[in-house]
Design a protein around this motif. Structure first.
Motif, PDB file in Angstrom:
ATOM      1  N   ALA A   1     -12.862-107.453  21.360  1.00 25.09           N
ATOM      2  CA  ALA A   1     -12.705-107.873  22.753  1.00 25.09           C
ATOM      3  C   ALA A   1     -12.816-106.639  23.637  1.00 25.09           C
ATOM      4  CB  ALA A   1     -11.363-108.560  22.952  1.00 25.09           C
ATOM      5  N   LEU A   2     -13.814-106.632  24.501  1.00 26.53           N
ATOM      6  CA  LEU A   2     -14.093-105.441  25.305  1.00 26.53           C
ATOM      7  C   LEU A   2     -13.842-105.720  26.783  1.00 26.53           C
ATOM      8  CD1 LEU A   2     -17.091-103.065  24.803  1.00 26.53           C
ATOM      9  CD2 LEU A   2     -16.229-103.584  27.071  1.00 26.53           C
ATOM     10  N   PRO A   3     -12.821-105.092  27.374  1.00 25.25           N
ATOM     11  CA  PRO A   3     -12.558-105.292  28.801  1.00 25.25           C
ATOM     12  C   PRO A   3     -13.668-104.677  29.648  1.00 25.25           C
ATOM     13  CG  PRO A   3     -10.654-104.333  27.661  1.00 25.25           C
ATOM     14  CD  PRO A   3     -11.830-104.206  26.742  1.00 25.25           C
ATOM     15  N   LEU A   4     -14.272-105.468  30.504  1.00 23.84           N
ATOM     16  CA  LEU A   4     -15.311-104.959  31.392  1.00 23.84           C
ATOM     17  C   LEU A   4     -14.618-104.341  32.605  1.00 23.84           C
ATOM     18  CD1 LEU A   4     -18.376-104.801  31.387  1.00 23.84           C
ATOM     19  CD2 LEU A   4     -18.416-106.854  32.800  1.00 23.84           C
ATOM     20  N   LEU A   5     -13.966-103.222  32.345  1.00 24.19           N
ATOM     21  CA  LEU A   5     -13.155-102.524  33.340  1.00 24.19           C
ATOM     22  C   LEU A   5     -13.448-101.035  33.270  1.00 24.19           C
ATOM     23  CD1 LEU A   5      -9.780-104.295  32.514  1.00 24.19           C
ATOM     24  CD2 LEU A   5     -11.220-104.776  34.513  1.00 24.19           C
ATOM     25  N   LEU A   6     -13.325-100.359  34.398  1.00 21.75           N
ATOM     26  CA  LEU A   6     -13.619 -98.931  34.456  1.00 21.75           C
ATOM     27  C   LEU A   6     -12.389 -98.069  34.210  1.00 21.75           C
ATOM     28  CD1 LEU A   6     -16.064 -98.942  37.501  1.00 21.75           C
ATOM     29  CD2 LEU A   6     -16.648 -98.661  35.087  1.00 21.75           C
ATOM     30  N   THR A   7     -11.195 -98.616  34.428  1.00 25.45           N
ATOM     31  CA  THR A   7      -9.963 -97.855  34.216  1.00 25.45           C
ATOM     32  C   THR A   7      -8.937 -98.725  33.492  1.00 25.45           C
ATOM     33  OG1 THR A   7      -9.124 -98.513  36.393  1.00 25.45           O
ATOM     34  CG2 THR A   7     -10.270 -96.396  36.256  1.00 25.45           C
ATOM     35  N   ARG A   8      -7.973 -98.043  32.873  1.00 28.61           N
ATOM     36  CA  ARG A   8      -6.891 -98.746  32.182  1.00 28.61           C
ATOM     37  C   ARG A   8      -5.784 -99.031  33.186  1.00 28.61           C
ATOM     38  NH1 ARG A   8      -4.896 -99.505  27.542  1.00 28.61           N
ATOM     39  NH2 ARG A   8      -2.925 -98.492  28.067  1.00 28.61           N
ATOM     40  N   ALA A   9      -5.857-100.194  33.806  1.00 31.87           N
ATOM     41  CA  ALA A   9      -4.827-100.606  34.750  1.00 31.87           C
ATOM     42  C   ALA A   9      -4.229-101.928  34.277  1.00 31.87           C
ATOM     43  CB  ALA A   9      -5.414-100.710  36.158  1.00 31.87           C
ATOM     44  N   PHE A  10      -3.696-102.723  35.204  1.00 36.35           N
ATOM     45  CA  PHE A  10      -2.913-103.902  34.829  1.00 36.35           C
ATOM     46  C   PHE A  10      -3.679-104.876  33.947  1.00 36.35           C
ATOM     47  CE2 PHE A  10      -1.345-108.216  35.633  1.00 36.35           C
ATOM     48  CZ  PHE A  10      -0.010-108.064  35.271  1.00 36.35           C
ATOM     49  N   HIS A  11      -4.935-105.142  34.286  1.00 31.73           N
ATOM     50  CA  HIS A  11      -5.688-106.137  33.514  1.00 31.73           C
ATOM     51  C   HIS A  11      -5.847-105.703  32.055  1.00 31.73           C
ATOM     52  CE1 HIS A  11      -6.464-108.548  36.981  1.00 31.73           C
ATOM     53  NE2 HIS A  11      -7.128-107.599  37.595  1.00 31.73           N
ATOM     54  N   ALA A  12      -6.138-104.418  31.846  1.00 32.13           N
ATOM     55  CA  ALA A  12      -6.334-103.929  30.484  1.00 32.13           C
ATOM     56  C   ALA A  12      -5.027-103.821  29.719  1.00 32.13           C
ATOM     57  CB  ALA A  12      -7.030-102.570  30.519  1.00 32.13           C
ATOM     58  N   LYS A  13      -3.935-103.522  30.443  1.00 37.61           N
ATOM     59  CA  LYS A  13      -2.658-103.297  29.779  1.00 37.61           C
ATOM     60  C   LYS A  13      -1.830-104.561  29.600  1.00 37.61           C
ATOM     61  CE  LYS A  13      -2.157 -98.554  31.550  1.00 37.61           C
ATOM     62  NZ  LYS A  13      -1.351 -97.655  32.413  1.00 37.61           N
ATOM     63  N   ALA A  14      -2.052-105.566  30.457  1.00 38.05           N
ATOM     64  CA  ALA A  14      -1.187-106.749  30.421  1.00 38.05           C
ATOM     65  C   ALA A  14      -1.961-108.054  30.309  1.00 38.05           C
ATOM     66  CB  ALA A  14      -0.298-106.769  31.674  1.00 38.05           C
TER      67      ALA A  14
ATOM     68  N   SER B   1      -8.627-100.623  48.019  1.00 37.53           N
ATOM     69  CA  SER B   1      -7.361-101.350  48.094  1.00 37.53           C
ATOM     70  C   SER B   1      -6.244-100.461  47.583  1.00 37.53           C
ATOM     71  CB  SER B   1      -7.419-102.634  47.255  1.00 37.53           C
ATOM     72  OG  SER B   1      -7.473-102.312  45.877  1.00 37.53           O
ATOM     73  N   ALA B   2      -5.026-100.875  47.858  1.00 33.06           N
ATOM     74  CA  ALA B   2      -3.808-100.311  47.270  1.00 33.06           C
ATOM     75  C   ALA B   2      -3.373 -98.971  47.850  1.00 33.06           C
ATOM     76  CB  ALA B   2      -3.920-100.194  45.742  1.00 33.06           C
ATOM     77  N   LEU B   3      -4.282 -98.087  48.186  1.00 31.42           N
ATOM     78  CA  LEU B   3      -3.858 -96.770  48.647  1.00 31.42           C
ATOM     79  C   LEU B   3      -4.986 -96.099  49.421  1.00 31.42           C
ATOM     80  CD1 LEU B   3      -3.798 -94.266  45.668  1.00 31.42           C
ATOM     81  CD2 LEU B   3      -5.100 -96.362  45.684  1.00 31.42           C
ATOM     82  N   LEU B   4      -4.644 -94.957  50.020  1.00 28.82           N
ATOM     83  CA  LEU B   4      -5.602 -94.183  50.811  1.00 28.82           C
ATOM     84  C   LEU B   4      -6.090 -92.993  49.995  1.00 28.82           C
ATOM     85  CD1 LEU B   4      -3.586 -94.206  54.176  1.00 28.82           C
ATOM     86  CD2 LEU B   4      -5.527 -95.666  53.556  1.00 28.82           C
ATOM     87  N   PRO B   5      -7.203 -92.368  50.392  1.00 27.81           N
ATOM     88  CA  PRO B   5      -7.996 -92.643  51.595  1.00 27.81           C
ATOM     89  C   PRO B   5      -8.971 -93.805  51.404  1.00 27.81           C
ATOM     90  CG  PRO B   5      -8.968 -90.812  50.424  1.00 27.81           C
ATOM     91  CD  PRO B   5      -7.713 -91.180  49.667  1.00 27.81           C
ATOM     92  N   ARG B   6      -9.348 -94.436  52.507  1.00 32.60           N
ATOM     93  CA  ARG B   6     -10.406 -95.436  52.496  1.00 32.60           C
ATOM     94  C   ARG B   6     -11.762 -94.726  52.501  1.00 32.60           C
ATOM     95  NH1 ARG B   6      -7.106 -99.051  50.999  1.00 32.60           N
ATOM     96  NH2 ARG B   6      -6.066-100.394  52.488  1.00 32.60           N
ATOM     97  N   THR B   7     -12.801 -95.501  52.238  1.00 29.00           N
ATOM     98  CA  THR B   7     -14.149 -94.931  52.198  1.00 29.00           C
ATOM     99  C   THR B   7     -14.499 -94.237  53.508  1.00 29.00           C
ATOM    100  OG1 THR B   7     -14.860 -96.663  50.653  1.00 29.00           O
ATOM    101  CG2 THR B   7     -16.589 -95.481  51.838  1.00 29.00           C
TER     102      THR B   7
ATOM    103  N   SER C   1     -13.865 -96.297  44.641  1.00 28.04           N
ATOM    104  CA  SER C   1     -13.450 -97.252  43.609  1.00 28.04           C
ATOM    105  C   SER C   1     -12.655 -98.386  44.236  1.00 28.04           C
ATOM    106  CB  SER C   1     -12.604 -96.561  42.539  1.00 28.04           C
ATOM    107  OG  SER C   1     -11.330 -96.252  43.040  1.00 28.04           O
ATOM    108  N   ALA C   2     -12.403 -99.417  43.446  1.00 31.34           N
ATOM    109  CA  ALA C   2     -11.661-100.572  43.951  1.00 31.34           C
ATOM    110  C   ALA C   2     -10.241-100.192  44.307  1.00 31.34           C
ATOM    111  CB  ALA C   2     -11.676-101.692  42.919  1.00 31.34           C
ATOM    112  N   GLY C   3      -9.652 -99.282  43.533  1.00 29.03           N
ATOM    113  CA  GLY C   3      -8.270 -98.894  43.759  1.00 29.03           C
ATOM    114  C   GLY C   3      -7.330 -99.614  42.818  1.00 29.03           C
ATOM    115  N   SER C   4      -6.120 -99.075  42.696  1.00 31.31           N
ATOM    116  CA  SER C   4      -5.136 -99.635  41.767  1.00 31.31           C
ATOM    117  C   SER C   4      -3.758 -99.111  42.142  1.00 31.31           C
ATOM    118  CB  SER C   4      -5.477 -99.230  40.330  1.00 31.31           C
ATOM    119  OG  SER C   4      -4.459 -99.616  39.428  1.00 31.31           O
ATOM    120  N   THR C   5      -2.735 -99.837  41.737  1.00 34.32           N
ATOM    121  CA  THR C   5      -1.372 -99.334  41.881  1.00 34.32           C
ATOM    122  C   THR C   5      -0.930 -98.586  40.629  1.00 34.32           C
ATOM    123  OG1 THR C   5      -0.525-101.445  41.076  1.00 34.32           O
ATOM    124  CG2 THR C   5      -0.717-101.177  43.470  1.00 34.32           C
ATOM    125  N   ASP C   6      -1.797 -98.498  39.646  1.00 33.67           N
ATOM    126  CA  ASP C   6      -1.469 -97.849  38.379  1.00 33.67           C
ATOM    127  C   ASP C   6      -1.739 -96.350  38.473  1.00 33.67           C
ATOM    128  OD1 ASP C   6      -1.993 -96.774  35.615  1.00 33.67           O
ATOM    129  OD2 ASP C   6      -1.425 -98.811  35.076  1.00 33.67           O
TER     130      ASP C   6
END
Length: 246
Positions: free
Chosen positions: A68-81, A168-174, A135-140
């Protein structure tokens, strides 16, 4: 020797039809690179087939081994939970190994540069061009640290400057990072979306790039991304095969 494990690509899913279309285009490229591997796609939300539905279908067909391969660029909530929770509910006859997320990888940095060159830059432009790694951003914290490290590493390949930004989630914005690079004196500013598929947050990145000189496309079905998927698959499938004595 037993058959190779099925590669199940797990995408987030989106109400935006461009998301699923991009995921399917990437999976088609992976299949073309490795016709000896069965590749399936499942979505966590919004799109079908669902991950659970694909797993149940595979089990009913007698499949035993799945990567099972997560189509994700970083290890954040979706990959961990999220993804581990779905996999725990899989039919018990399946032996499943969760592969690592795609990033970071030198191949993804190559794909980012490919997209920038496709958008009009040339290698000769690097030293005078500042790049926003958007990037999309994350709280992780782990995910954020990875994005910052990629920006630092990319800067050392010859760009005038590289700044991370988040949708999303934090600064700076683009748009903040674009202005900062202007103030640094970069001759031109380019925005490189570090995202896999179009959607709500990539659209926000694009709006934030209004004052940039160049906006690259999302990574999408770039050949480098397909190669990373297969690298992660190979790394995960070896322990699967060892566990069953193949």
């Amino acid at each position: 020797m037993s058959k190779k494990p099925v590669l199940l690509v797990i995408a987030h899913g989106s109400r935006d039809p461009r998301h699923a279309a991009t995921v399917h285009a990437l999976v088609r490229r992976v299949r073309a690179l490795r016709p000896d591997v069965r590749v399936e796609t499942g979505f966590l939300d919004f799109n079908i087939p669902s991950v659970q539905g694909v797993l149940e279908s595979l089990a009913s067909q007698g499949v035993r081994d799945v990567v099972a391969l997560p189509l994700l660029l970083t290890r954040a909530f979706h990959a961990k939970a999220d993804i581990p929770a779905v996999l725990r509910d899989a039919p018990p006859q399946l032996r499943i190994r969760q592969a690592e997320v795609l990033g970071p990888s030198p191949l993804l940095m190559a794909a980012l540069e490919r997209r920038l060159y496709e958008a009009g830059l040339t290698p000769a432009d690097k030293s005078s061009t500042g790049v926003v790694l958007a990037s999309a951003g994350s709280t992780d914290p782990e995910a954020i640290a990875v994005i910052a490290e990629i920006a630092r590493e990319w800067r050392h390949t010859g760009w005038c400057a590289v700044r991370p930004a988040f949708a999303s989630a934090l600064l700076p914005r683009t748009e903040d990072a674009v202005r900062e690079l202007r103030e640094l004196g970069c001759e031109r500013v380019a925005v490189a979306p570090y995202v896999l598929a179009p959607g709500f947050l990539p659209d926000r990145i694009a709006r934030g790039a209004a004052e940039a000189d160049v906006l690259a496309d999302v990574l999408g079905a770039a050949p480098e991304v397909a190669r990373v998927l297969l690298e992660r698959y190979e790394a995960a499938r070896v322990p699967v095969l060892a566990a069953v004595g193949a």
